[in-house]
Design an enzyme around this catalytic site. Structure first.
Site, PDB file in Angstrom:
ATOM      1  N   CYS A 159     -23.160 -20.919 -10.717  1.00  0.00           N
ATOM      2  CA  CYS A 159     -21.665 -20.258 -10.254  1.00  0.00           C
ATOM      3  C   CYS A 159     -20.710 -21.194 -10.882  1.00  0.00           C
ATOM      4  CB  CYS A 159     -21.204 -22.510  -8.972  1.00  0.00           C
ATOM      5  SG  CYS A 159     -19.498 -22.098  -8.418  1.00  0.00           S
TER       6      CYS A 159
ATOM      7  N   CYS B 196     -13.900 -26.340 -10.447  1.00  0.00           N
ATOM      8  CA  CYS B 196     -13.632 -26.883  -8.930  1.00  0.00           C
ATOM      9  C   CYS B 196     -13.884 -28.301  -8.555  1.00  0.00           C
ATOM     10  CB  CYS B 196     -14.800 -26.074  -7.782  1.00  0.00           C
ATOM     11  SG  CYS B 196     -15.325 -26.518  -6.690  1.00  0.00           S
TER      12      CYS B 196
ATOM     13  N   CYS C  32     -18.695 -30.283  -8.249  1.00  0.00           N
ATOM     14  CA  CYS C  32     -20.653 -29.960  -8.570  1.00  0.00           C
ATOM     15  C   CYS C  32     -19.954 -30.435 -10.095  1.00  0.00           C
ATOM     16  CB  CYS C  32     -21.174 -29.020  -8.696  1.00  0.00           C
ATOM     17  SG  CYS C  32     -21.677 -28.158  -6.456  1.00  0.00           S
TER      18      CYS C  32
ATOM     19  N   CYS D 134     -19.710 -20.247  -1.946  1.00  0.00           N
ATOM     20  CA  CYS D 134     -20.449 -21.399  -2.422  1.00  0.00           C
ATOM     21  C   CYS D 134     -22.114 -22.256  -2.924  1.00  0.00           C
ATOM     22  CB  CYS D 134     -19.668 -22.671  -2.277  1.00  0.00           C
ATOM     23  SG  CYS D 134     -20.229 -24.542  -2.586  1.00  0.00           S
TER      24      CYS D 134
ATOM     25  N   GLN E  23     -25.979 -35.600   8.338  1.00  0.00           N
ATOM     26  CA  GLN E  23     -26.408 -35.400   7.119  1.00  0.00           C
ATOM     27  C   GLN E  23     -26.748 -34.234   6.367  1.00  0.00           C
ATOM     28  OE1 GLN E  23     -26.378 -36.777   4.707  1.00  0.00           O
ATOM     29  NE2 GLN E  23     -27.042 -39.027   5.442  1.00  0.00           N
TER      30      GLN E  23
ATOM     31  N   TYR F 110     -24.370 -47.961  12.549  1.00  0.00           N
ATOM     32  CA  TYR F 110     -23.787 -46.634  12.303  1.00  0.00           C
ATOM     33  C   TYR F 110     -24.445 -45.374  12.558  1.00  0.00           C
ATOM     34  CZ  TYR F 110     -21.892 -51.154   9.281  1.00  0.00           C
ATOM     35  OH  TYR F 110     -21.102 -51.876   9.292  1.00  0.00           O
TER      36      TYR F 110
ATOM     37  N   GLU G 240     -22.197 -46.714  17.203  1.00  0.00           N
ATOM     38  CA  GLU G 240     -21.060 -46.056  16.199  1.00  0.00           C
ATOM     39  C   GLU G 240     -20.098 -45.916  16.956  1.00  0.00           C
ATOM     40  OE1 GLU G 240     -22.036 -43.471  14.165  1.00  0.00           O
ATOM     41  OE2 GLU G 240     -19.792 -42.565  14.197  1.00  0.00           O
TER      42      GLU G 240
ATOM     43  N   ASP H 180     -26.720 -47.632   8.355  1.00  0.00           N
ATOM     44  CA  ASP H 180     -26.105 -46.445   7.628  1.00  0.00           C
ATOM     45  C   ASP H 180     -24.814 -46.255   7.407  1.00  0.00           C
ATOM     46  OD1 ASP H 180     -26.203 -44.138   6.426  1.00  0.00           O
ATOM     47  OD2 ASP H 180     -27.636 -43.035   8.376  1.00  0.00           O
TER      48      ASP H 180
ATOM     49  N   CYS I 237     -25.149 -44.315   1.467  1.00  0.00           N
ATOM     50  CA  CYS I 237     -24.721 -42.839   0.323  1.00  0.00           C
ATOM     51  C   CYS I 237     -24.011 -44.100  -0.567  1.00  0.00           C
ATOM     52  CB  CYS I 237     -23.709 -42.187   0.821  1.00  0.00           C
ATOM     53  SG  CYS I 237     -22.380 -43.212   2.188  1.00  0.00           S
TER      54      CYS I 237
HETATM   55  N1  SAH Z   1     -26.750 -42.358  10.787  1.00  0.00           N
HETATM   56  C1  SAH Z   1     -26.290 -41.972  10.867  1.00  0.00           C
HETATM   57  C2  SAH Z   1     -24.765 -41.649  10.284  1.00  0.00           C
HETATM   58  C3  SAH Z   1     -24.454 -42.523   9.333  1.00  0.00           C
HETATM   59  S1  SAH Z   1     -22.584 -41.914   8.454  1.00  0.00           S
HETATM   60  C4  SAH Z   1     -27.144 -40.435  10.527  1.00  0.00           C
HETATM   61  O1  SAH Z   1     -28.058 -40.663   9.055  1.00  0.00           O
HETATM   62  O2  SAH Z   1     -26.943 -39.325  10.329  1.00  0.00           O
HETATM   63  C5  SAH Z   1     -22.039 -43.317   9.018  1.00  0.00           C
HETATM   64  C6  SAH Z   1     -21.488 -43.210  10.231  1.00  0.00           C
HETATM   65  O3  SAH Z   1     -20.759 -44.722  10.799  1.00  0.00           O
HETATM   66  C7  SAH Z   1     -20.961 -42.094  11.048  1.00  0.00           C
HETATM   67  O4  SAH Z   1     -20.972 -41.966  12.069  1.00  0.00           O
HETATM   68  C8  SAH Z   1     -19.390 -42.748  11.154  1.00  0.00           C
HETATM   69  O5  SAH Z   1     -18.821 -42.168  12.101  1.00  0.00           O
HETATM   70  C9  SAH Z   1     -20.162 -44.442  11.556  1.00  0.00           C
HETATM   71  N2  SAH Z   1     -18.751 -45.925  11.279  1.00  0.00           N
HETATM   72  C10 SAH Z   1     -18.020 -45.771  10.031  1.00  0.00           C
HETATM   73  N3  SAH Z   1     -17.179 -46.861  10.340  1.00  0.00           N
HETATM   74  C11 SAH Z   1     -18.363 -47.575  11.295  1.00  0.00           C
HETATM   75  C12 SAH Z   1     -18.148 -48.964  12.341  1.00  0.00           C
HETATM   76  N4  SAH Z   1     -17.182 -49.566  11.490  1.00  0.00           N
HETATM   77  N5  SAH Z   1     -18.764 -49.376  12.932  1.00  0.00           N
HETATM   78  C13 SAH Z   1     -19.735 -48.275  13.698  1.00  0.00           C
HETATM   79  N6  SAH Z   1     -20.478 -46.852  12.946  1.00  0.00           N
HETATM   80  C14 SAH Z   1     -18.908 -46.289  11.887  1.00  0.00           C
END
Ligand code: SAH
Length: 483
Positions: free
Chosen positions: A72, A78, A81, A170, A296, A325, A346, A414, A441
């Site tokens: 790129c 940018c 990356c 991109c 993701q 999450y 969630e 997560d 992450c």
């Molecule tokens: N496990 C899923 C999402 C992970 S991302 C996957 O792999 O696709 C993290 C997620 O947590 C998001 O969807 C976000 O909206 C949610 N989130 C953020 N803060 C939160 C909280 N305090 N309690 C519950 N969920 C939450």
């Protein structure tokens, strides 16, 4: 001492956590963007502090053996990356080291012990004809603005700023995006629809979101607007549907966002054409994704990551599992086929609406969901509140399995970058699961939470870095903790 604009010669010896090159002259440290360990460079001093400064590459005198041409042209400006100019092998090494260092420094894990349990990092294969993986992203968000001549443009925010740098493609995203974006800009111009201006708060079009479900080649377009309606939207629909694309546009929507903040999407969306979702497949599970839900961005790597989470969860078929999450129920439904029962939590209601639909289209009748903050839902559940989860048909169910969920076998988390709230971790510990699988992450907050869990009876058993974001400094990691 150094002064601004001074030209210096520097050998880069290290990489900072944001991918910036680090070089030292007599103990004085310079941070230099786009410079790599092993580079000998001529640099211009940008800013000088007491013990360190920032500089910019003027000329590479002798390139590092890790340096490559970026596919790129605008990668250096940018900011998306940060490490695209580095061989992929070295990128992966950098990410693995970041996870490792955080677990040692912040997590307090013994170095030798960590090296005995840290598994090989999992990367992607570079694209044919390229030295690095490209075109892996299924989601692109383009800010819309005007250039100096008043022409409407789409692009990206130049690194750490809010000025839009014009770019119609991109290298991380789908080739269809460029075609869609051009049609949209033409339509805005022709109908005198204005771009939003952050400074004045005036103008209509804020962002264009394009999502691609690669498994079924479905495309979703969502226009984020500073208003409630998009004028002459029939014209836009017609124009977009006439495009020759690799995928098929299944959904066109708007998301009103009238707030003067950095948040891209609004809280709601309205469908202009087609469905409010596209469907993608990860492993053998189908997922409906709405414009507002988290999903993701790298499907090739996501399936590897979820399989690792499944392996760490070590399910035999009868277990009770929490998935905190859970987003649109991705990990929950991945695990549901191998567990007795799974309950996801969630914060975003539309994501849970998707999660319930996803349970339905995949016939997973052992998956339940709560809307709310993990740090509120879990303690409330544990304290004995009579909370009815949402089930397959979208209604609330009577909980007959409360006892099982009070003492689950496995808890999967997560969380977003900020990690888990302590109230959440505290309840997790009290629920006393056999295993905790932590998908993260941000390895700094992961390490912080691993430390808390260690102090409360859970030992780190396995850890592994997964590169879901090649060419950027970001990295996922998954850990297994057990009693
Ligand atoms: N496990 C899923 C999402 C992970 S991302 C996957 O792999 O696709 C993290 C997620 O947590 C998001 O969807 C976000 O909206 C949610 N989130 C953020 N803060 C939160 C909280 N305090 N309690 C519950 N969920 C939450």
């Amino acid at each position: 001492m150094y002064t601004k604009n001074q030209i210096i010669e520097l050998v880069i010896s290290d990489l900072g956590s944001e991918g910036e090159g680090i070089g030292k002259i007599d103990g004085f440290t310079f941070f230099v963007k786009n410079a790599l360990p092993g580079d000998r460079i001529e640099a211009r001093v940008l800013k000088v502090k007491k013990n360190y400064g920032f500089a910019k590459v003027e000329r590479v005198i002798k390139p590092s053996s890790f340096r490559i041409e970026t596919p790129c042209d605008i990668a250096a400006k940018c900011g998306g990356c940060q490490i695209m100019n580095m061989t992929y092998e070295r990128q992966l090494e950098f990410k693995n080291a970041k996870v490792r260092n955080n677990l040692i420094r912040i997590g307090g894990i013994d170095e030798a012990y960590l090296d005995s349990i840290l598994e090989e990092p999992v990367g992607m294969e570079p694209e044919k004809g390229y030295e690095v993986p490209v075109r892996y992203r299924n989601k692109a968000q383009y800010p819309i603005g005007v250039n100096r001549d008043g022409k409407m443009i789409a692009g990206f925010y130049a690194g750490h700023t809010h000025s839009i740098m014009e770019a119609d493609d991109c290298y991380l995203g789908s080739p269809d995006n460029k075609v869609i974006l051009k049609a949209m800009l033409d339509y805005f111009e022709q109908n005198h629809i204005s771009a939003y201006d952050e400074k004045t708060g005036k103008g209509l079009i804020r962002h264009v979101l394009i999502r691609t479900a690669y498994a079924y080649k479905e495309i979703m377009v969502c226009v984020v607007i500073n208003g409630k309606t998009l004028p002459k939207s029939e014209g836009l629909i017609e124009k977009l549907l006439a495009l020759k694309l690799d995928g098929t546009i299944k959904s066109i929507s708007i998301s009103p966002n009238m707030d003067n903040t950095n948040v891209i999407m609004g809280n709601t969306f309205e469908v202009l054409y087609g469905q409010g979702y596209i469907t993608d497949k990860i492993g053998d599970v189908d997922f409906r994704i709405s414009p507002l839900s988290f999903f993701q961005v790298n499907p090739v790597q996501t399936v590897k990551l979820y399989n690792q989470a499944l392996e760490y969860a070590d399910l035999k078929g009868t277990e009770t599992v929490w998935d905190l999450y859970c987003g649109i129920g991705t990990i929950s439904l991945f695990l549901a086929g191998r567990a007795g029962r799974v309950c996801g939590v969630e914060i975003i209601p539309q994501a849970i609406a998707n999660a319930i639909e996803n349970a339905k289209i995949n016939n997973k009748d052992n998956a339940f969901f709560y809307v709310g903050k993990a740090e509120e839902v879990l303690p409330a559940f544990y304290e004995g509140q009579d909370m009815k989860p949402y089930i397959l048909d979208g209604t609330e169910s009577i909980r007959t399995d409360r006892e099982d969920f009070l003492s689950p076998d496995v808890i999967v988390v997560d969380p977003p970058r900020k990690g888990c709230d302590e109230a959440c971790l505290e309840t997790m510990v009290r629920m006393n699961p056999e295993r905790i699988v932590y998908v993260s992450c941000d390895s700094a907050t992961l390490a912080r939470d691993v430390k808390y869990l260690y102090e409360n009876g859970y030992k780190l058993k396995k850890a592994r870095a997964y590169d879901l974001f090649p060419n950027t400094v970001h990295c996922e990691a998954v850990c297994l903790l057990a009693k």
